[in-house]
Design an enzyme around this catalytic site. Structure first.
Site, PDB file in Angstrom:
ATOM      1  N   CYS A  83     -16.380 -38.644  -0.632  1.00 41.60           N
ATOM      2  CA  CYS A  83     -15.657 -39.901  -0.438  1.00 41.60           C
ATOM      3  C   CYS A  83     -14.305 -39.715   0.255  1.00 41.60           C
ATOM      4  CB  CYS A  83     -15.490 -40.630  -1.764  1.00 41.60           C
ATOM      5  SG  CYS A  83     -14.721 -39.660  -3.078  1.00 41.60           S
ATOM      6  N   ASP A 142     -14.405 -49.323   0.640  1.00 44.79           N
ATOM      7  CA  ASP A 142     -14.955 -48.354  -0.300  1.00 44.79           C
ATOM      8  C   ASP A 142     -16.080 -47.560   0.355  1.00 44.79           C
ATOM      9  OD1 ASP A 142     -15.874 -46.961  -2.471  1.00 44.79           O
ATOM     10  OD2 ASP A 142     -16.086 -48.683  -3.790  1.00 44.79           O
ATOM     11  N   HIS A 179     -18.153 -45.622  -1.160  1.00 46.35           N
ATOM     12  CA  HIS A 179     -19.167 -45.257  -2.153  1.00 46.35           C
ATOM     13  C   HIS A 179     -20.409 -46.138  -2.062  1.00 46.35           C
ATOM     14  CE1 HIS A 179     -15.406 -43.603  -3.734  1.00 46.35           C
ATOM     15  NE2 HIS A 179     -16.156 -42.686  -4.291  1.00 46.35           N
TER      16      HIS A 179
END
EC number: 3.4.22.-
Length: 521
Positions: A203, A394, A396
Site C-alpha cells: 500500500c 485508498d 487497498h
C-alpha cells in the site's frame, strides 16, 4: 489566531471526541475475519456454489465495481456464507479426487494449482475487507456551509442559484481525474519468487506512486486537466479524433510508467528490485514506511530514462530540515522541477490538534501534492479536507492486472477464456469518495510539494512562515524566523555545524574515571 483557517475554528468549537469516518473501512466483525482466515488456510466444508458467488470469485474486478445484489448483507444467504462456499469450491478443486488420480499424482502440478487458487482467494479477501463497495453512497455528506479543499482548489458544496450543486460536481470531476493506483493481482512474478500480487503489503508503494503520478500529470497537462471517457464514435462525430488520440496516448504513456511489469521505470517491480538491494527477498511482502517508499521512488526516478521524468528531481528530507543548497544540487540550479517530500511526525501516539490548521493550509496551496500516510498499517494518499474530515484515495482495492497498450484500437485477450479483457483505464480512476476524521490520521507522514522555480519555492515558504507554520533559517548573519509549532524548517544559509562539546581530558579526570569505573565521553 488570525492565520488559523475558518474551517479549523469550526472544528475547535466542538468538544466531541473524534469518530471513525473512513468510508472504505470494512464492516467485517472479528469473528468474520477469523472465519475467512480459516477458509484461506484450511478450506471450508464443501457446499453448493451459487452463480453469484462464482461471479464474485472469478470476476475479481466486478467485486469492486459492481457487486451482485445477492451479496449485499441482508439477503437470504449471508455474503459470509457465500465466501465460505466459494472457498470450498476453489480449495476443493485442488484436492485429490478418485476420478483424477493421474493428474494429482504429479506433485508440481498440485503445488502450482494450490498457489494459484490460494492467491486468488487472498485477492478476493482483500477486496472484501478494504473495498468501499459495501458502504452506502456518501455524496450527500458533502452539503452545507463547508467547502471542499482539494489539492490547491476550493469547491463550494452548497446549491447555487440554478438549483444545482455545480461546485460539488466540479470537485467530483477533479477527484475522479486523479490517478488511483491500487493493489494488483496476476501480474508477472516479483524477483525470483512466485508472488504475483502486492495485496496486503504494497500500500505505501502504491500511495507514493499516486503522489508522483500527480506531479507528472500536472507537468504534462496542467492542474486543470480533467479525465474524460468519451467514446470514439462521439469523438469522430465532432471532428477532433486526432487531438483526442494524442491526449489519450500521452495519458497512457504516463500510466505505463507505473505499470506492473519489470520494464516499467516506476512500477512495483522496479521499486521492489531497488529495495531488494538492501532487504534481499524480504523486499517482497514487507511493509514500507513513508521514508522508505519515497527513497526507493527517488532512486527509480533518477534511473528512469523516460522523457516524462527527465525534467523532474526529487528531494527527501527525513530530519525536518530542508536545505536550499541540497535543492540546488538536485535540480541543477532549478533546471529541473522539484518534488519535495518532508517526513514529519505530528504527534506522539496520535495527531496533535495544533497541527490540523497547518495541514489545512497545505492542502490549499497550489504546490501541494498531498500527504502520504494513513492509519497504522493502512497507507493512504491524503488529498484534501472537508470540515473536520480529511479526504484520501485508498490503494487497498485489488484489480486484475491488464497490460496497457497505447494503441487505442488494440484489445487485450485473456489467454484462458480467449475473450477480450476490459480496458484497464477505468481501474485507475476512483468514483468512491473516501474520508476520515483528522484525528484518525497516523501522526507519522510525509508532506509532498512540487515547485517549478526558486521564486515559487521562496514565496510559498515565506507565506508558511508568516502563517506561523514553519521556521526559516536565513543563515548566521540574518538569524532565524522561528514560530511556536513548526512542521519543518527551511535553511537558506550554509549548513550549520552542530555545536561541539569535545575537549581534552586531563590526567586527573581520567584517573578519577578509571577509579570509579566510568568511561570518559
Amino acid at each position: 489566531m488570525n492565520n488559523i483557517p475558518d474551517d479549523f475554528k469550526k472544528i475547535a468549537s466542538s468538544s466531541r471526541l473524534p469518530r471513525k469516518y473512513c468510508s472504505s473501512e470494512s464492516s467485517l466483525s472479528d469473528d468474520d475475519g477469523h472465519e475467512i482466515e480459516h477458509v484461506l488456510k484450511h478450506g471450508a466444508p464443501e457446499e453448493a456454489l451459487t452463480p453469484d458467488t462464482e461471479r464474485m470469485v472469478v470476476l475479481g474486478q466486478d467485486v469492486v465495481q459492481s457487486a451482485p445484489a445477492s451479496l449485499v448483507p441482508g439477503g437470504n444467504l449471508s455474503w459470509m456464507s457465500k465466501i465460505k462456499s466459494a472457498g470450498a469450491s476453489m480449495m476443493g478443486s485442488i484436492r485429490p479426487s478418485s476420478s483424477s488420480q493421474d493428474v494429482h499424482s504429479t506433485g508440481e502440478i498440485e503445488k502450482h494449482s494450490k498457489k494459484k487458487w490460494k492467491a486468488r482467494l487472498w485477492s478476493t479477501w482483500n477486496n472484501i475487507k478494504y473495498s468501499s463497495t459495501w458502504m452506502s453512497d456518501r455524496s450527500d455528506e458533502y452539503g452545507g456551509e463547508n467547502d471542499v479543499v482539494f489539492l490547491g482548489r476550493r469547491y463550494s458544496t452548497s446549491v447555487d442559484e440554478s438549483g444545482l450543486r455545480s461546485g460539488f460536481e466540479n470537485f467530483c470531476s477533479d477527484y475522479y481525474s486523479r490517478l488511483w493506483i491500487t493493489y494488483r493481482t496476476d501480474f508477472p512474478a516479483l524477483l525470483d519468487t512466485d508472488t504475483t500480487t502486492d495485496c496486503g503489503w504494497g500500500c505505501m508503494i502504491r500511495t507514493t506512486q499516486m503522489m508522483v503520478a500527480q506531479a507528472i500529470m500536472v507537468n504534462r497537462f496542467g492542474r486543470d486537466w480533467r479525465f474524460t471517457r468519451r467514446k470514439r464514435s462521439h469523438v469522430a462525430a465532432h471532428g477532433d479524433e486526432d487531438d483526442f488520440d494524442r491526449e489519450k496516448i500521452q495519458e497512457w504513456m504516463i500510466l505505463k510508467l507505473f505499470e506492473d511489469k519489470p520494464t516499467a521505470p516506476l512500477g512495483i517491480h522496479k521499486m521492489v528490485g531497488i529495495a531488494a538491494m538492501g532487504k534481499g527477498k524480504k523486499a517482497v511482502g514487507s511493509w514500507y514506511s513513508p521514508s522508505e517508499a519515497v527513497f526507493i521512488m527517488k532512486k527509480a526516478l533518477t534511473e528512469s530514462s523516460s522523457p516524462l521524468t527527465g525534467n523532474t528531481a526529487m528531494l527527501l528530507s527525513i530530519d525536518g530540515r530542508v536545505h536550499i543548497r541540497d535543492i540546488e544540487v538536485e535540480t541543477k540550479n532549478w533546471m529541473k522541477k522539484l518534488i519535495l517530500v518532508i517526513v514529519v511526525r505530528l504527534g506522539a501516539a496520535e495527531l496533535n490538534p495544533i497541527y490540523v490548521p497547518h495541514l489545512m493550509r497545505l492542502f490549499a496551496m497550489e504546490s501541494c501534492l498531498g500527504i502520504t500516510g494513513g492509519r497504522p498499517d493502512h497507507s493512504s494518499w491524503f488529498v484534501g479536507y472537508y470540515g473536520d474530515q480529511i479526504i484520501y484515495l485508498d490503494p487497498h482495492v485489488a484489480h486484475e492486472y491488464i497490460p496497457i497498450d497505447i494503441n487505442p484500437n488494440t484489445n487485450v485477450v485473456d489467454s484462458d477464456s480467449k475473450k477480450a479483457k476490459k480496458c484497464p483505464e477505468k481501474s485507475y480512476h476512483c468514483r468512491l469518495l473516501s474520508k476520515m476524521h483528522f484525528f484518525d490520521m497516523d501522526p507519522s507522514c510525509a508532506l509532498c510539494f512540487q515547485f517549478e522555480s526558486r521564486e515559487q519555492f521562496d514565496n510559498d515558504m515565506r507565506q508558511l512562515n508568516l502563517s506561523q507554520f514553519i521556521d526559516i533559517d536565513q543563515g548566521e548573519e540574518h538569524g532565524m524566523k522561528r514560530v511556536r509549532d513548526p512542521m519543518f524548517s527551511v535553511v537558506y544559509g550554509e549548513r550549520r555545524q552542530p555545536p561541539s562539546y569535545e575537549r581534552e581530558v586531563s590526567e586527573t579526570e581520567q584517573a578519577q574515571a578509571d577509579k570509579h569505573g566510568f568511561e570518559m565521553l
